[in-house]
Design an enzyme around this catalytic site. Sequence first.
Site, PDB file in Angstrom:
ATOM      1  N   ALA A  26       2.186   0.266   8.887  1.00  0.00           N
ATOM      2  CA  ALA A  26       3.387   0.044   9.398  1.00  0.00           C
ATOM      3  C   ALA A  26       3.443  -1.676   9.092  1.00  0.00           C
ATOM      4  O   ALA A  26       4.601  -2.070   8.628  1.00  0.00           O
ATOM      5  CB  ALA A  26       3.372  -0.068  11.038  1.00  0.00           C
ATOM      6  N   ALA A  27       2.472  -2.621   8.975  1.00  0.00           N
ATOM      7  CA  ALA A  27       2.543  -3.622   8.697  1.00  0.00           C
ATOM      8  C   ALA A  27       2.884  -3.924   7.044  1.00  0.00           C
ATOM      9  O   ALA A  27       3.605  -4.856   6.600  1.00  0.00           O
ATOM     10  CB  ALA A  27       1.135  -4.495   8.907  1.00  0.00           C
ATOM     11  N   LYS A  28       2.378  -2.914   6.082  1.00  0.00           N
ATOM     12  CA  LYS A  28       2.477  -2.809   4.695  1.00  0.00           C
ATOM     13  C   LYS A  28       4.098  -2.493   4.606  1.00  0.00           C
ATOM     14  O   LYS A  28       4.531  -2.788   3.473  1.00  0.00           O
ATOM     15  CB  LYS A  28       1.629  -2.028   4.195  1.00  0.00           C
ATOM     16  CG  LYS A  28       0.097  -2.434   4.153  1.00  0.00           C
ATOM     17  CD  LYS A  28       0.105  -3.796   3.311  1.00  0.00           C
ATOM     18  CE  LYS A  28      -1.505  -4.281   3.173  1.00  0.00           C
ATOM     19  NZ  LYS A  28      -1.499  -5.525   2.267  1.00  0.00           N
ATOM     20  N   SER A  69       0.767  -1.232   0.159  1.00  0.00           N
ATOM     21  CA  SER A  69      -0.014  -0.079  -0.089  1.00  0.00           C
ATOM     22  C   SER A  69       0.810   1.285  -0.109  1.00  0.00           C
ATOM     23  O   SER A  69       1.877   1.258   0.547  1.00  0.00           O
ATOM     24  CB  SER A  69      -0.821  -0.065   1.136  1.00  0.00           C
ATOM     25  OG  SER A  69      -1.392   1.218   1.227  1.00  0.00           O
ATOM     26  N   TYR A 118      -1.770  -0.634  10.168  1.00  0.00           N
ATOM     27  CA  TYR A 118      -1.979  -1.220   8.682  1.00  0.00           C
ATOM     28  C   TYR A 118      -0.918  -0.550   7.928  1.00  0.00           C
ATOM     29  O   TYR A 118       0.074  -1.216   7.165  1.00  0.00           O
ATOM     30  CB  TYR A 118      -3.227  -0.716   8.136  1.00  0.00           C
ATOM     31  CG  TYR A 118      -3.243  -1.085   6.746  1.00  0.00           C
ATOM     32  CD1 TYR A 118      -3.675  -2.185   6.226  1.00  0.00           C
ATOM     33  CD2 TYR A 118      -3.016   0.215   5.898  1.00  0.00           C
ATOM     34  CE1 TYR A 118      -3.792  -2.370   4.663  1.00  0.00           C
ATOM     35  CE2 TYR A 118      -3.269   0.220   4.267  1.00  0.00           C
ATOM     36  CZ  TYR A 118      -3.547  -1.166   4.103  1.00  0.00           C
ATOM     37  OH  TYR A 118      -3.749  -1.367   2.527  1.00  0.00           O
TER      38      TYR A 118
END
Length: 239
Positions: A134-136, A118, A132
Amino acid sequence: MGAAIAGRLADSGATVMITARSAPEPGTFQGLFVEADVSTPEGVEKVVQEALNRLGGVDILVNNVGGSSAPSGGALVLSDQDWQETINANLFASIRLDRGLLPGMVERRSGVIIHISSIQRRLPLYEATLAYAAAKAALTTYSKGLSKQFAPLGVRINTVAPGFIQTKAADALLDRLSVETGSRESALSALMDSLGGIPLGRPGLPEEVAELVAFLASDRAASITGSEYVIDGGTLPAV
Protein backbone atom coordinates in the site's frame (compact mmCIF):
# COMPACT_ATOMS: atom_id res chain seq x y z
CA MET A 1 20.14 -2.26 -4.78
CA GLY A 2 21.21 0.99 -3.20
CA ALA A 3 24.86 -0.05 -3.20
CA ALA A 4 24.64 -1.12 -6.85
CA ILE A 5 22.96 2.14 -7.85
CA ALA A 6 25.53 4.23 -5.98
CA GLY A 7 28.38 2.31 -7.56
CA ARG A 8 26.94 2.61 -11.05
CA LEU A 9 26.47 6.37 -10.76
CA ALA A 10 29.97 6.79 -9.31
CA ASP A 11 31.39 4.79 -12.24
CA SER A 12 29.68 7.28 -14.55
CA GLY A 13 31.58 10.15 -12.94
CA ALA A 14 29.00 11.38 -10.44
CA THR A 15 29.91 12.59 -6.99
CA VAL A 16 27.75 10.27 -4.91
CA MET A 17 26.44 10.70 -1.38
CA ILE A 18 24.63 7.79 0.25
CA THR A 19 22.77 7.44 3.51
CA ALA A 20 21.91 4.48 5.70
CA ARG A 21 21.45 3.64 9.37
CA SER A 22 24.88 2.00 9.47
CA ALA A 23 28.09 2.61 7.56
CA PRO A 24 28.93 0.47 4.51
CA GLU A 25 31.53 -2.25 4.88
CA PRO A 26 35.10 -0.91 4.55
CA GLY A 27 36.27 -0.79 0.97
CA THR A 28 32.80 -1.19 -0.56
CA PHE A 29 32.06 2.50 -1.20
CA GLN A 30 34.37 5.44 -1.86
CA GLY A 31 31.91 8.35 -1.90
CA LEU A 32 30.32 10.50 0.80
CA PHE A 33 28.31 8.84 3.55
CA VAL A 34 25.76 10.20 6.02
CA GLU A 35 24.63 7.96 8.84
CA ALA A 36 20.93 8.60 9.37
CA ASP A 37 17.53 6.94 9.62
CA VAL A 38 15.48 8.57 6.87
CA SER A 39 12.26 6.99 8.12
CA THR A 40 12.33 9.81 10.70
CA PRO A 41 12.00 13.58 10.12
CA GLU A 42 15.25 14.13 12.04
CA GLY A 43 17.14 11.69 9.88
CA VAL A 44 15.92 13.31 6.68
CA GLU A 45 16.81 16.77 7.95
CA LYS A 46 20.35 15.59 8.69
CA VAL A 47 20.74 14.18 5.18
CA VAL A 48 19.33 17.30 3.52
CA GLN A 49 21.60 19.62 5.48
CA GLU A 50 24.67 17.48 4.75
CA ALA A 51 23.83 17.46 1.03
CA LEU A 52 23.37 21.20 0.96
CA ASN A 53 26.48 21.94 3.04
CA ARG A 54 28.84 19.49 1.36
CA LEU A 55 27.51 19.50 -2.21
CA GLY A 56 25.48 22.68 -2.51
CA GLY A 57 22.48 20.57 -3.52
CA VAL A 58 21.97 17.56 -5.78
CA ASP A 59 21.33 17.00 -9.49
CA ILE A 60 20.03 13.42 -9.06
CA LEU A 61 18.05 12.08 -6.12
CA VAL A 62 17.38 8.34 -5.90
CA ASN A 63 15.00 7.36 -3.12
CA ASN A 64 15.75 3.69 -2.60
CA VAL A 65 14.80 3.11 1.05
CA GLY A 66 12.18 0.41 1.44
CA GLY A 67 11.21 -2.83 3.06
CA SER A 68 8.94 -4.30 5.66
CA SER A 69 9.40 -5.68 9.16
CA ALA A 70 5.68 -6.20 9.76
CA PRO A 71 4.63 -9.57 11.19
CA SER A 72 3.13 -12.33 9.07
CA GLY A 73 -0.48 -13.39 9.43
CA GLY A 74 -2.44 -11.11 7.13
CA ALA A 75 -4.10 -7.73 7.41
CA LEU A 76 -5.78 -8.17 10.79
CA VAL A 77 -2.54 -8.74 12.71
CA LEU A 78 -1.07 -5.42 11.58
CA SER A 79 -1.19 -2.75 14.28
CA ASP A 80 -1.28 1.00 13.78
CA GLN A 81 2.43 1.02 14.63
CA ASP A 82 3.18 -1.61 11.95
CA TRP A 83 1.36 0.50 9.38
CA GLN A 84 2.99 3.75 10.48
CA GLU A 85 6.53 2.37 10.53
CA THR A 86 6.08 0.90 7.06
CA ILE A 87 4.64 4.12 5.65
CA ASN A 88 7.37 6.20 7.29
CA ALA A 89 10.09 4.16 5.57
CA ASN A 90 8.46 3.52 2.20
CA LEU A 91 6.57 6.78 1.58
CA PHE A 92 7.45 9.61 3.96
CA ALA A 93 11.21 9.14 3.52
CA SER A 94 10.84 10.02 -0.16
CA ILE A 95 8.36 12.84 0.43
CA ARG A 96 10.58 14.50 3.02
CA LEU A 97 13.79 14.15 1.01
CA ASP A 98 12.03 15.57 -2.05
CA ARG A 99 10.72 18.49 0.00
CA GLY A 100 14.23 19.27 1.21
CA LEU A 101 16.17 18.88 -2.05
CA LEU A 102 13.68 19.60 -4.83
CA PRO A 103 13.68 23.41 -4.32
CA GLY A 104 17.35 23.56 -5.36
CA MET A 105 16.56 21.65 -8.54
CA VAL A 106 13.74 24.04 -9.32
CA GLU A 107 16.03 27.00 -8.74
CA ARG A 108 18.53 25.56 -11.24
CA ARG A 109 15.68 24.38 -13.50
CA SER A 110 17.38 21.01 -13.78
CA GLY A 111 17.22 17.75 -11.90
CA VAL A 112 16.14 14.13 -11.79
CA ILE A 113 14.29 12.27 -9.03
CA ILE A 114 13.85 8.50 -9.15
CA HIS A 115 11.68 6.71 -6.62
CA ILE A 116 12.13 2.98 -6.16
CA SER A 117 8.63 1.53 -5.89
CA SER A 118 7.71 -2.17 -6.21
CA ILE A 119 5.58 -4.47 -8.32
CA GLN A 120 3.74 -5.20 -5.09
CA ARG A 121 1.82 -1.99 -5.63
CA ARG A 122 0.07 -3.95 -8.41
CA LEU A 123 0.57 -7.44 -6.99
CA PRO A 124 0.02 -7.09 -3.22
CA LEU A 125 0.93 -10.03 -1.03
CA TYR A 126 -1.30 -10.03 2.03
CA GLU A 127 0.54 -12.51 4.25
CA ALA A 128 3.21 -10.12 5.54
CA THR A 129 3.72 -7.16 3.22
CA LEU A 130 0.30 -5.60 2.66
CA ALA A 131 1.28 -2.34 4.36
CA TYR A 132 4.45 -2.25 2.24
CA ALA A 133 2.43 -2.78 -0.95
CA ALA A 134 0.00 0.00 0.00
CA ALA A 135 2.85 2.40 0.81
CA LYS A 136 4.56 1.69 -2.52
CA ALA A 137 1.25 2.24 -4.35
CA ALA A 138 1.01 5.62 -2.66
CA LEU A 139 4.63 6.38 -3.62
CA THR A 140 3.93 5.73 -7.30
CA THR A 141 0.79 7.89 -7.24
CA TYR A 142 2.64 10.68 -5.43
CA SER A 143 5.47 10.46 -7.97
CA LYS A 144 3.08 10.86 -10.88
CA GLY A 145 1.51 13.97 -9.37
CA LEU A 146 4.93 15.41 -8.56
CA SER A 147 6.09 14.87 -12.13
CA LYS A 148 3.14 16.82 -13.53
CA GLN A 149 3.92 19.76 -11.26
CA PHE A 150 7.66 19.98 -11.76
CA ALA A 151 8.30 18.88 -15.36
CA PRO A 152 7.59 22.44 -16.59
CA LEU A 153 10.26 23.62 -14.14
CA GLY A 154 12.97 21.34 -15.52
CA VAL A 155 12.80 18.45 -13.06
CA ARG A 156 12.09 14.90 -14.28
CA ILE A 157 10.52 12.42 -11.86
CA ASN A 158 10.09 8.69 -12.54
CA THR A 159 9.63 5.47 -10.60
CA VAL A 160 11.27 2.07 -10.95
CA ALA A 161 9.27 -0.97 -9.79
CA PRO A 162 11.46 -4.01 -9.17
CA GLY A 163 10.13 -7.48 -8.66
CA PHE A 164 12.09 -10.17 -6.82
CA ILE A 165 15.69 -8.90 -6.79
CA GLN A 166 18.41 -11.10 -5.33
CA THR A 167 19.74 -8.71 -2.73
CA LYS A 168 21.59 -9.65 0.46
CA ALA A 169 18.26 -9.45 2.31
CA ALA A 170 16.71 -11.84 -0.23
CA ASP A 171 19.63 -14.22 0.20
CA ALA A 172 19.12 -14.16 3.97
CA LEU A 173 15.43 -14.94 3.47
CA LEU A 174 16.29 -17.87 1.20
CA ASP A 175 18.69 -19.19 3.83
CA ARG A 176 15.90 -19.12 6.43
CA LEU A 177 13.38 -20.74 4.09
CA SER A 178 15.84 -23.47 3.09
CA VAL A 179 15.71 -24.79 6.66
CA GLU A 180 12.03 -25.58 6.07
CA THR A 181 12.23 -26.67 2.42
CA GLY A 182 15.42 -28.71 2.65
CA SER A 183 17.53 -26.84 0.11
CA ARG A 184 18.22 -23.37 -1.21
CA GLU A 185 16.98 -24.38 -4.66
CA SER A 186 13.62 -25.52 -3.33
CA ALA A 187 13.35 -22.35 -1.24
CA LEU A 188 14.00 -20.21 -4.30
CA SER A 189 11.43 -22.17 -6.32
CA ALA A 190 8.82 -21.79 -3.56
CA LEU A 191 9.46 -18.05 -3.29
CA MET A 192 9.12 -17.56 -7.05
CA ASP A 193 5.94 -19.65 -7.04
CA SER A 194 4.48 -17.39 -4.33
CA LEU A 195 4.76 -14.51 -6.83
CA GLY A 196 2.96 -16.52 -9.51
CA GLY A 197 6.22 -17.48 -11.18
CA ILE A 198 8.96 -15.51 -12.93
CA PRO A 199 8.88 -16.24 -16.67
CA LEU A 200 12.54 -15.32 -17.01
CA GLY A 201 13.28 -18.16 -14.60
CA ARG A 202 15.38 -16.27 -12.08
CA PRO A 203 15.32 -13.23 -9.78
CA GLY A 204 16.68 -9.95 -11.03
CA LEU A 205 20.08 -8.64 -9.98
CA PRO A 206 20.81 -5.37 -8.18
CA GLU A 207 23.17 -4.40 -11.00
CA GLU A 208 20.31 -4.70 -13.51
CA VAL A 209 18.20 -2.28 -11.49
CA ALA A 210 21.20 0.05 -11.27
CA GLU A 211 21.55 0.09 -15.07
CA LEU A 212 17.92 1.12 -15.45
CA VAL A 213 18.29 3.87 -12.85
CA ALA A 214 21.45 5.15 -14.53
CA PHE A 215 19.64 5.34 -17.86
CA LEU A 216 16.69 7.24 -16.39
CA ALA A 217 19.04 9.64 -14.64
CA SER A 218 20.97 10.38 -17.84
CA ASP A 219 20.35 12.77 -20.70
CA ARG A 220 19.49 9.72 -22.83
CA ALA A 221 16.14 9.75 -21.01
CA ALA A 222 15.66 13.50 -21.38
CA SER A 223 12.00 13.25 -22.48
CA ILE A 224 10.97 10.57 -19.96
CA THR A 225 9.06 11.81 -16.92
CA GLY A 226 5.99 10.70 -15.01
CA SER A 227 6.62 7.07 -15.96
CA GLU A 228 7.10 3.84 -14.05
CA TYR A 229 9.52 1.20 -15.30
CA VAL A 230 8.92 -2.39 -14.19
CA ILE A 231 11.92 -4.70 -13.89
CA ASP A 232 10.57 -8.06 -12.71
CA GLY A 233 11.51 -10.79 -15.20
CA GLY A 234 7.92 -10.84 -16.45
CA THR A 235 6.32 -11.52 -13.04
CA LEU A 236 3.34 -9.18 -13.43
CA PRO A 237 0.67 -11.18 -15.30
CA ALA A 238 -1.10 -8.20 -16.86
CA VAL A 239 -0.26 -5.43 -19.30
